[in-house]
Design an enzyme around this catalytic site. Structure first.
Site, PDB file in Angstrom:
ATOM      1  N   CYS A  43       0.833  -1.149   0.105  1.00  0.00           N
ATOM      2  CA  CYS A  43      -0.016  -0.029   0.074  1.00  0.00           C
ATOM      3  C   CYS A  43       0.875   1.231   0.162  1.00  0.00           C
ATOM      4  O   CYS A  43       0.660   2.132  -0.891  1.00  0.00           O
ATOM      5  CB  CYS A  43      -0.884   0.108   1.190  1.00  0.00           C
ATOM      6  SG  CYS A  43      -2.005   1.435   1.373  1.00  0.00           S
ATOM      7  N   LYS A  51      -0.113   5.281  -6.083  1.00  0.00           N
ATOM      8  CA  LYS A  51      -0.987   5.354  -7.057  1.00  0.00           C
ATOM      9  C   LYS A  51      -1.873   6.591  -6.879  1.00  0.00           C
ATOM     10  O   LYS A  51      -2.279   7.330  -7.905  1.00  0.00           O
ATOM     11  CB  LYS A  51      -1.871   4.034  -6.958  1.00  0.00           C
ATOM     12  CG  LYS A  51      -3.022   4.008  -7.810  1.00  0.00           C
ATOM     13  CD  LYS A  51      -4.403   4.727  -7.345  1.00  0.00           C
ATOM     14  CE  LYS A  51      -4.998   4.163  -6.118  1.00  0.00           C
ATOM     15  NZ  LYS A  51      -5.559   2.970  -5.804  1.00  0.00           N
ATOM     16  N   TYR A 177      -9.310  -3.360 -10.910  1.00  0.00           N
ATOM     17  CA  TYR A 177      -8.856  -2.290 -10.322  1.00  0.00           C
ATOM     18  C   TYR A 177      -7.831  -1.599 -10.945  1.00  0.00           C
ATOM     19  O   TYR A 177      -7.822   0.093 -11.289  1.00  0.00           O
ATOM     20  CB  TYR A 177      -8.636  -2.488  -8.882  1.00  0.00           C
ATOM     21  CG  TYR A 177      -9.840  -2.724  -7.875  1.00  0.00           C
ATOM     22  CD1 TYR A 177     -10.461  -3.737  -8.006  1.00  0.00           C
ATOM     23  CD2 TYR A 177     -10.291  -1.699  -7.016  1.00  0.00           C
ATOM     24  CE1 TYR A 177     -11.335  -4.006  -7.141  1.00  0.00           C
ATOM     25  CE2 TYR A 177     -11.238  -1.740  -6.050  1.00  0.00           C
ATOM     26  CZ  TYR A 177     -11.841  -3.325  -6.156  1.00  0.00           C
ATOM     27  OH  TYR A 177     -12.838  -3.491  -4.912  1.00  0.00           O
ATOM     28  N   GLU A 181      -7.382   2.179 -13.010  1.00  0.00           N
ATOM     29  CA  GLU A 181      -6.858   3.238 -12.388  1.00  0.00           C
ATOM     30  C   GLU A 181      -5.619   3.729 -13.225  1.00  0.00           C
ATOM     31  O   GLU A 181      -5.248   4.931 -13.518  1.00  0.00           O
ATOM     32  CB  GLU A 181      -6.269   2.811 -10.960  1.00  0.00           C
ATOM     33  CG  GLU A 181      -7.636   2.544 -10.241  1.00  0.00           C
ATOM     34  CD  GLU A 181      -7.308   2.278  -8.501  1.00  0.00           C
ATOM     35  OE1 GLU A 181      -6.047   1.758  -8.333  1.00  0.00           O
ATOM     36  OE2 GLU A 181      -8.047   2.330  -7.792  1.00  0.00           O
ATOM     37  N   HIS A 435     -26.973  21.007  -0.206  1.00  0.00           N
ATOM     38  CA  HIS A 435     -27.112  21.808  -1.479  1.00  0.00           C
ATOM     39  C   HIS A 435     -26.223  22.897  -1.575  1.00  0.00           C
ATOM     40  O   HIS A 435     -25.771  23.704  -0.901  1.00  0.00           O
ATOM     41  CB  HIS A 435     -28.376  22.272  -1.850  1.00  0.00           C
ATOM     42  CG  HIS A 435     -28.769  22.705  -2.980  1.00  0.00           C
ATOM     43  ND1 HIS A 435     -29.003  22.010  -3.967  1.00  0.00           N
ATOM     44  CD2 HIS A 435     -28.976  23.921  -3.262  1.00  0.00           C
ATOM     45  CE1 HIS A 435     -29.218  22.531  -4.943  1.00  0.00           C
ATOM     46  NE2 HIS A 435     -29.280  23.988  -4.709  1.00  0.00           N
ATOM     47  N   GLU A 440     -26.356  14.652  -2.415  1.00  0.00           N
ATOM     48  CA  GLU A 440     -27.685  14.856  -2.297  1.00  0.00           C
ATOM     49  C   GLU A 440     -28.711  14.326  -3.226  1.00  0.00           C
ATOM     50  O   GLU A 440     -29.618  13.909  -2.444  1.00  0.00           O
ATOM     51  CB  GLU A 440     -28.072  16.443  -2.256  1.00  0.00           C
ATOM     52  CG  GLU A 440     -28.196  16.964  -3.603  1.00  0.00           C
ATOM     53  CD  GLU A 440     -28.367  18.696  -3.643  1.00  0.00           C
ATOM     54  OE1 GLU A 440     -29.456  18.914  -2.767  1.00  0.00           O
ATOM     55  OE2 GLU A 440     -27.873  19.392  -4.410  1.00  0.00           O
TER      56      GLU A 440
HETATM   57  P1  NDP Z   1      -8.177  -7.825 -10.719  1.00  0.00           P
HETATM   58  O1  NDP Z   1      -8.612  -9.438 -10.233  1.00  0.00           O
HETATM   59  O2  NDP Z   1      -9.102  -6.975 -10.185  1.00  0.00           O
HETATM   60  O3  NDP Z   1      -8.030  -7.770 -12.101  1.00  0.00           O
HETATM   61  C1  NDP Z   1      -7.592  -8.591 -13.067  1.00  0.00           C
HETATM   62  C2  NDP Z   1      -7.887  -8.436 -14.707  1.00  0.00           C
HETATM   63  O4  NDP Z   1      -6.825  -9.184 -15.359  1.00  0.00           O
HETATM   64  C3  NDP Z   1      -9.360  -8.942 -14.802  1.00  0.00           C
HETATM   65  O5  NDP Z   1      -9.620  -7.931 -15.872  1.00  0.00           O
HETATM   66  C4  NDP Z   1      -8.965 -10.241 -15.234  1.00  0.00           C
HETATM   67  O6  NDP Z   1      -9.889 -10.707 -16.190  1.00  0.00           O
HETATM   68  C5  NDP Z   1      -7.643  -9.972 -16.280  1.00  0.00           C
HETATM   69  N1  NDP Z   1      -6.907 -11.180 -16.537  1.00  0.00           N
HETATM   70  C6  NDP Z   1      -6.512 -12.169 -15.502  1.00  0.00           C
HETATM   71  N2  NDP Z   1      -6.035 -13.179 -16.107  1.00  0.00           N
HETATM   72  C7  NDP Z   1      -5.760 -12.941 -17.455  1.00  0.00           C
HETATM   73  C8  NDP Z   1      -5.049 -13.303 -18.726  1.00  0.00           C
HETATM   74  N3  NDP Z   1      -4.476 -14.531 -18.378  1.00  0.00           N
HETATM   75  N4  NDP Z   1      -5.046 -12.575 -19.584  1.00  0.00           N
HETATM   76  C9  NDP Z   1      -5.791 -11.525 -19.809  1.00  0.00           C
HETATM   77  N5  NDP Z   1      -6.601 -10.777 -18.636  1.00  0.00           N
HETATM   78  C10 NDP Z   1      -6.449 -11.217 -17.450  1.00  0.00           C
HETATM   79  O7  NDP Z   1      -6.932  -7.483 -10.370  1.00  0.00           O
HETATM   80  P2  NDP Z   1      -5.956  -6.292 -10.088  1.00  0.00           P
HETATM   81  O8  NDP Z   1      -4.440  -6.448 -10.429  1.00  0.00           O
HETATM   82  O9  NDP Z   1      -6.578  -5.237 -11.005  1.00  0.00           O
HETATM   83  O10 NDP Z   1      -5.951  -5.970  -8.468  1.00  0.00           O
HETATM   84  C11 NDP Z   1      -5.764  -6.913  -7.690  1.00  0.00           C
HETATM   85  C12 NDP Z   1      -6.627  -6.540  -6.405  1.00  0.00           C
HETATM   86  O11 NDP Z   1      -6.039  -5.591  -5.768  1.00  0.00           O
HETATM   87  C13 NDP Z   1      -7.760  -6.227  -6.598  1.00  0.00           C
HETATM   88  O12 NDP Z   1      -8.849  -7.263  -6.539  1.00  0.00           O
HETATM   89  C14 NDP Z   1      -8.220  -5.204  -5.544  1.00  0.00           C
HETATM   90  O13 NDP Z   1      -8.691  -5.895  -4.519  1.00  0.00           O
HETATM   91  C15 NDP Z   1      -6.875  -4.440  -4.988  1.00  0.00           C
HETATM   92  N6  NDP Z   1      -6.955  -3.318  -5.410  1.00  0.00           N
HETATM   93  C16 NDP Z   1      -7.569  -2.372  -4.945  1.00  0.00           C
HETATM   94  C17 NDP Z   1      -7.504  -0.967  -5.236  1.00  0.00           C
HETATM   95  C18 NDP Z   1      -8.274  -0.196  -4.653  1.00  0.00           C
HETATM   96  O14 NDP Z   1      -9.164  -0.785  -3.392  1.00  0.00           O
HETATM   97  N7  NDP Z   1      -8.573   0.931  -5.275  1.00  0.00           N
HETATM   98  C19 NDP Z   1      -6.561  -0.734  -6.245  1.00  0.00           C
HETATM   99  C20 NDP Z   1      -5.760  -1.688  -6.891  1.00  0.00           C
HETATM  100  C21 NDP Z   1      -5.985  -3.073  -6.460  1.00  0.00           C
HETATM  101  P3  NDP Z   1     -11.268 -11.278 -15.666  1.00  0.00           P
HETATM  102  O15 NDP Z   1     -12.227 -10.381 -15.298  1.00  0.00           O
HETATM  103  O16 NDP Z   1     -11.814 -12.252 -17.176  1.00  0.00           O
HETATM  104  O17 NDP Z   1     -10.763 -12.139 -14.737  1.00  0.00           O
END
Ligand code: NDP
Length: 449
Positions: A43, A51, A177, A181, A435, A440
């Site tokens: 983090c 980030k 996510y 972002e 407001h 709101e």
């Molecule tokens: P996520 O699991 O959210 O997203 C991963 C993405 O990669 C999905 O779109 C997934 O597709 C895709 N993917 C997975 N495998 C492949 C592949 N082999 N080829 C192509 N695409 C693929 O992971 P993130 O890395 O974005 O984030 C990890 C975690 O970190 C999040 O779940 C969140 O909990 C945390 N996080 C939280 C934040 C916040 O609170 N603001 C900010 C950043 C991270 P599919 O949908 O098909 O599985």
């Protein structure tokens, strides 16, 4: 006098580990902690904090653009990526020092090096061994990259914070996510961004209206979307990185970011040797007290893969320390955890999506408003925000609250209290709006759709 060096030894000084060690020490425990990288963890060092700083940096472009609608004449702005990275690094160094100071002030002993379980009461760190009555594993997760030819030409969020220059044409692979972002960050800072996703529509798992609003907002800001497309091969050539996608088409980029998920960092921790069970995706299995399959070994945070969120790791670490060393009984539950995505436009959400509520067999009333934020009117921007409440038709309880638009993450913290407290739509209606704000809208939604 106990036979162990420590009452508690924590492996990993990120959000969960630092919180647990400080609270346990506050309860009088003798605590040791080890860290192989930098105290502060994902983090603080390579996640939420840097980030958010980059998100702030990227939002200036929009501000400069909108300013003319408000009577400002802004000269062409210049941006320096290396300067941003340098100032960001200074802030991260400062926070790293703050975290080191917190451990010291709490009387927690820090050992630098990777920790490894030798037996159920012994951890080895840089060839030194420490014994402890209880051990907490809080090693977090690491970015996961698909094994495709040329994958090493790409980068992950870890490296994104240290790129020497901002690539001109960037491919972001994934649509979770991190993809949402970083696509916004790179786009705001002036790169040409393409987001490639193997299915359709970003942010799977979020409410469908949220997904639609975020995608529309990102597209409106100039981000290109490629659906049913995942990188299958990367090749460096003279004019850039040639990416061949799953459908065989090829495009050229200057940088490729894999935002394809994260995996628990369980590699070479000695888990098998001491009998700590892992489940699907290598996550450490724990009960509601964060206890693993070994009685005196516990795990919190991303390594357990319950919910990869800093406040969850903090809550789990705190509850663990209170229960094990403070004489309290604090099981963990993860219901109604609010979350934000700092995409542009950003998302704030808590509770059930409309689809989840329907899948639970509930009779659902949906209240929804799509509107142009006031700030955008003079700027001449057409983008619409979203406010949505998912309400149980039988009990009138608000089951979910979803917002897309400026300040959505800030807004949702307060509404998360209301949803968690089980308040009803009538309670929302009884509350006077502030407001003129966007928030709101959430207390003035009259007709279900
Ligand atoms: P996520 O699991 O959210 O997203 C991963 C993405 O990669 C999905 O779109 C997934 O597709 C895709 N993917 C997975 N495998 C492949 C592949 N082999 N080829 C192509 N695409 C693929 O992971 P993130 O890395 O974005 O984030 C990890 C975690 O970190 C999040 O779940 C969140 O909990 C945390 N996080 C939280 C934040 C916040 O609170 N603001 C900010 C950043 C991270 P599919 O949908 O098909 O599985």
């Amino acid at each position: 006098m106990t036979k162990y060096d420590y009452d508690l030894f924590v492996i990993g000084a990120g959000s969960g580990g630092v919180r647990a060690s400080r609270i346990a020490a506050g309860h009088g425990a003798r605590v040791g902690i080890c860290e192989e990288s930098r105290v502060g963890g994902t983090c603080v060092i390579r996640g939420c904090v840097p980030k958010k700083l980059l998100v702030y940096a990227s939002q200036f472009a929009e501000g400069f653009n909108d300013a003319s609608g408000y009577g400002w004449e802004v000269p062409p702005a210049q941006f320096s990526w290396p300067e941003l990275i340098e100032t960001k690094d200074r802030e991260i160094d400062r926070l790293n020092q703050v975290y080191l100071g917190l451990l010291e002030a709490a009387g927690v002993t820090l050992h630098m090096g990777r920790g490894r379980l030798i037996d159920e009461h012994t951890v080895e760190v840089s060839e030194q061994r420490f014994t402890a009555e209880k051990i907490l594993i809080a090693v977090g997760g690491r970015p996961w990259v698909p094994e495709i030819p040329g994958a090493s030409l790409g980068f992950t969020s870890d490296e994104a914070f240290h790129l020497e220059q901002l690539p001109k044409r960037i491919l972001v692979a994934g649509a979770g996510y991190i993809a949402a972002e970083f696509a916004g960050i790179f786009n705001g800072l002036g790169a040409d961004v393409t987001l490639a996703y193997r299915r359709e529509r970003i942010l799977r798992g979020f409410d469908e209206d949220v997904r639609e609003a975020v995608e529309a907002g990102m597209a409106g800001r100039g981000i290109e979307f490629m659906y049913h497309a995942a990188p299958a091969r990367l090749e460096q050539q003279g004019d850039g990185i040639h990416v061949t996608f799953s459908d065989d088409q090829t495009q050229v980029f200057d940088g490729v970011m894999f935002a394809t998920g994260r995996a628990p960092y369980t590699w070479d921790l000695g888990l098998e040797a001491v009998g700590v069970h892992t489940g699907p995706g290598n996550r450490i299995e724990v009960d509601s007290y964060s206890r693993t399959s070994v009685d005196n070994i516990f795990a919190v945070g991303d390594v357990t893969d319950r919910l990869n969120l800093t406040p969850i790791a903090l809550m789990e670490g705190h509850a663990f320390a209170d229960t094990q060393f403070g004489g309290m009984d604090r099981p963990i539950e993860h219901d109604d955890t609010p979350a934000a995505v700092f995409s542009q436009p950003p998302v704030g959400t808590v509770g059930l999506s409309e689809a989840e509520a329907r899948a639970d067999g509930l009779a659902v009333k949906v209240y929804r408003s799509r509107f142009t934020p006031m700030k955008y009117t003079l700027a001449g921007r057409q983008e619409k925000g979203l406010m949505k409440l998912v309400v149980d038709a039988d009990s009138d309880r608000v089951l979910g609250c979803h917002v897309v638009g400026p300040d959505a993450p800030e807004m949702l913290q307060g509404f998360a209290v209301a949803v968690r407290a089980g308040l009803t739509k009538a309670d929302f209606d009884r509350t006077v709006g502030i407001h003129p704000t966007a928030a709101e809208e959430l207390v003035t939604l009259r007709q279900p759709v």
